[in-house]
Design an enzyme around this catalytic site. Sequence first.
Site, mmCIF file in Angstrom:
data_model
loop_
_atom_site.group_PDB
_atom_site.id
_atom_site.type_symbol
_atom_site.label_atom_id
_atom_site.label_comp_id
_atom_site.label_asym_id
_atom_site.label_seq_id
_atom_site.Cartn_x
_atom_site.Cartn_y
_atom_site.Cartn_z
ATOM 1 N N ARG A 1 16.217 -54.720 -3.751
ATOM 2 C CA ARG A 1 15.133 -55.898 -3.918
ATOM 3 C C ARG A 1 14.368 -55.723 -5.204
ATOM 4 O O ARG A 1 13.897 -56.205 -5.778
ATOM 5 C CB ARG A 1 14.306 -56.010 -2.795
ATOM 6 C CG ARG A 1 15.052 -56.507 -1.482
ATOM 7 C CD ARG A 1 15.387 -57.975 -1.457
ATOM 8 N NE ARG A 1 14.339 -58.822 -1.688
ATOM 9 C CZ ARG A 1 13.637 -59.309 -0.998
ATOM 10 N NH1 ARG A 1 13.674 -58.928 0.529
ATOM 11 N NH2 ARG A 1 12.329 -59.982 -1.236
ATOM 12 N N CYS B 1 19.393 -58.235 5.909
ATOM 13 C CA CYS B 1 18.040 -58.227 5.069
ATOM 14 C C CYS B 1 16.794 -57.435 5.442
ATOM 15 O O CYS B 1 15.960 -57.057 4.436
ATOM 16 C CB CYS B 1 17.681 -59.756 4.639
ATOM 17 S SG CYS B 1 16.880 -60.586 6.223
ATOM 18 N N ASP C 1 21.481 -61.707 10.433
ATOM 19 C CA ASP C 1 19.886 -61.773 10.368
ATOM 20 C C ASP C 1 19.407 -61.836 12.089
ATOM 21 O O ASP C 1 20.179 -62.328 12.675
ATOM 22 C CB ASP C 1 19.477 -63.000 9.215
ATOM 23 C CG ASP C 1 18.015 -62.558 9.061
ATOM 24 O OD1 ASP C 1 17.302 -61.744 9.442
ATOM 25 O OD2 ASP C 1 17.525 -63.653 8.493
ATOM 26 N N GLN D 1 16.470 -62.129 -1.909
ATOM 27 C CA GLN D 1 17.369 -61.572 -0.799
ATOM 28 C C GLN D 1 19.213 -61.623 -1.478
ATOM 29 O O GLN D 1 19.442 -60.412 -1.316
ATOM 30 C CB GLN D 1 17.210 -61.813 0.431
ATOM 31 C CG GLN D 1 18.097 -61.017 1.438
ATOM 32 C CD GLN D 1 17.399 -59.785 1.348
ATOM 33 O OE1 GLN D 1 16.226 -59.372 1.769
ATOM 34 N NE2 GLN D 1 18.050 -58.379 1.505
ATOM 35 N N ARG E 1 5.660 -66.588 -0.835
ATOM 36 C CA ARG E 1 6.250 -66.864 0.556
ATOM 37 C C ARG E 1 5.626 -67.842 1.398
ATOM 38 O O ARG E 1 4.421 -67.458 1.670
ATOM 39 C CB ARG E 1 6.402 -65.327 1.124
ATOM 40 C CG ARG E 1 6.889 -65.450 2.869
ATOM 41 C CD ARG E 1 6.978 -64.431 3.034
ATOM 42 N NE ARG E 1 8.399 -63.666 2.651
ATOM 43 C CZ ARG E 1 9.116 -62.615 3.185
ATOM 44 N NH1 ARG E 1 8.710 -62.016 4.193
ATOM 45 N NH2 ARG E 1 10.095 -62.268 2.619
ATOM 46 N N HIS F 1 16.145 -67.783 0.631
ATOM 47 C CA HIS F 1 15.703 -66.812 0.500
ATOM 48 C C HIS F 1 16.367 -65.984 -0.628
ATOM 49 O O HIS F 1 17.496 -64.870 -0.758
ATOM 50 C CB HIS F 1 15.738 -65.524 1.537
ATOM 51 C CG HIS F 1 14.880 -64.423 1.534
ATOM 52 N ND1 HIS F 1 14.032 -64.004 0.429
ATOM 53 C CD2 HIS F 1 14.544 -63.290 2.286
ATOM 54 C CE1 HIS F 1 13.429 -63.009 0.658
ATOM 55 N NE2 HIS F 1 13.967 -62.374 1.955
HETATM 56 N N1 NVA Z 1 15.466 -65.069 8.279
HETATM 57 C C1 NVA Z 1 14.076 -64.187 8.459
HETATM 58 C C2 NVA Z 1 14.210 -63.384 7.279
HETATM 59 C C3 NVA Z 1 13.281 -62.516 6.859
HETATM 60 C C4 NVA Z 1 13.139 -61.693 5.696
HETATM 61 C C5 NVA Z 1 12.879 -64.908 8.431
HETATM 62 O O1 NVA Z 1 12.798 -66.052 7.749
HETATM 63 O O2 NVA Z 1 12.174 -64.389 9.310
HETATM 64 N N1 CP Z 2 14.036 -58.749 3.697
HETATM 65 C C1 CP Z 2 12.782 -59.153 3.595
HETATM 66 O O1 CP Z 2 12.376 -60.180 2.777
HETATM 67 O O2 CP Z 2 11.747 -58.250 4.277
HETATM 68 P P1 CP Z 2 10.149 -58.851 4.285
HETATM 69 O O3 CP Z 2 10.131 -59.762 5.219
HETATM 70 O O4 CP Z 2 9.682 -57.288 4.740
HETATM 71 O O5 CP Z 2 9.549 -58.999 2.762
#
Ligand code: NVA
Ligand code: CP
Length: 303
Positions: free
Chosen positions: A289, A261, A222, A134, A104, A131
């Site tokens: 997930r 998500c 989101d 997801q 990540r 992502h």
């Molecule tokens: N769009 C959000 C998703 C978190 C799982 C982010 O990137 O923070």
């Molecule tokens: N939806 C998601 O990826 O959650 P986290 O940021 O908690 O991993």
Amino acid sequence: MNVRHFTDLSAVSAGDLRIMLDDAVARKTRLKAGERSRPLEGKVLAMIFDKPSTRTRVSFDVGMRQLGGETIMLTGTEMQLGRSETIADTAKVLSRYVDAIMIRTTSHDRLLELTENATVPVINGLTDDTHPCQLMADIMTFEEHRGPVAGKTFAWTGDGNNVLHSLLEASARFRFNLNVAVPEGSEPFEKYVDWSKANGGKVRFARSAEEAVDQADCVVTDSWVSMGQEHRARGHNVFLPYQVNAALMAKAKSDALFMHCLPAHRGEEVTDEVIDGPHSVVFDEAENRLHAQKAVLAWCLGA
Ligand code: NVA
Ligand code: CP
């Protein structure tokens, strides 16, 4: 044999994505029946996190354990990466120790550089751009509740972010319609829209959230500010017309699902009455997930 990376839905064939989803459903069924198998016994997944996580971290960790494997948790800042060792060198070194890498990170280029230099599978656990894990869980969740997703209509309302980019790719790969409503200046990157349309995605930009969700089978949103995008934060008033509240949900089909998500910012992109209400499947998404990623791991590692 070529190394199987899971970088994006656009980088994996529709056929392989469907194989993974079917496998995820089968694995979930077997797990619930109490069956255990350990196809990844002796395998180790390195997990690199340059951003916070709850679901991705725990579901990959538990998933590997359920498959008989193990994980090593690494944060970018604690590695030599944080002292300017290159991603390429890191990829080559980790490939000598572990069987797969989940990352990540911030820029999508970091993911791609890791992938180009790793000799073991690399899985995208979220970048600034996409992502995909997801979306595997989300499509699995939709189909659990409503049957085949092909031909259905999803509506996205809110910020044009990484989850929307993967939703755009998913709409082409799984053949569903996607209506998008975002404020001016928060549009998704054109390359994801173009790729989706060029690959059979039926993407339509709506002038308002109401227009986007009209008769939709699934409403998705989101957070208004993604991790690391705080510098792009815009006033809440810009996004308020895109909030998913009961009045907006009422414009969708009467049996429409609501997806997010997570983590959610209650009172911002979604109200309590929607996220805790009868349309919401957000905790099924979170659970899936685990099952979807076990299928991704099995696909990458040939288990
Ligand atoms: N769009 C959000 C998703 C978190 C799982 C982010 O990137 O923070
Ligand atoms: N939806 C998601 O990826 O959650 P986290 O940021 O908690 O991993």
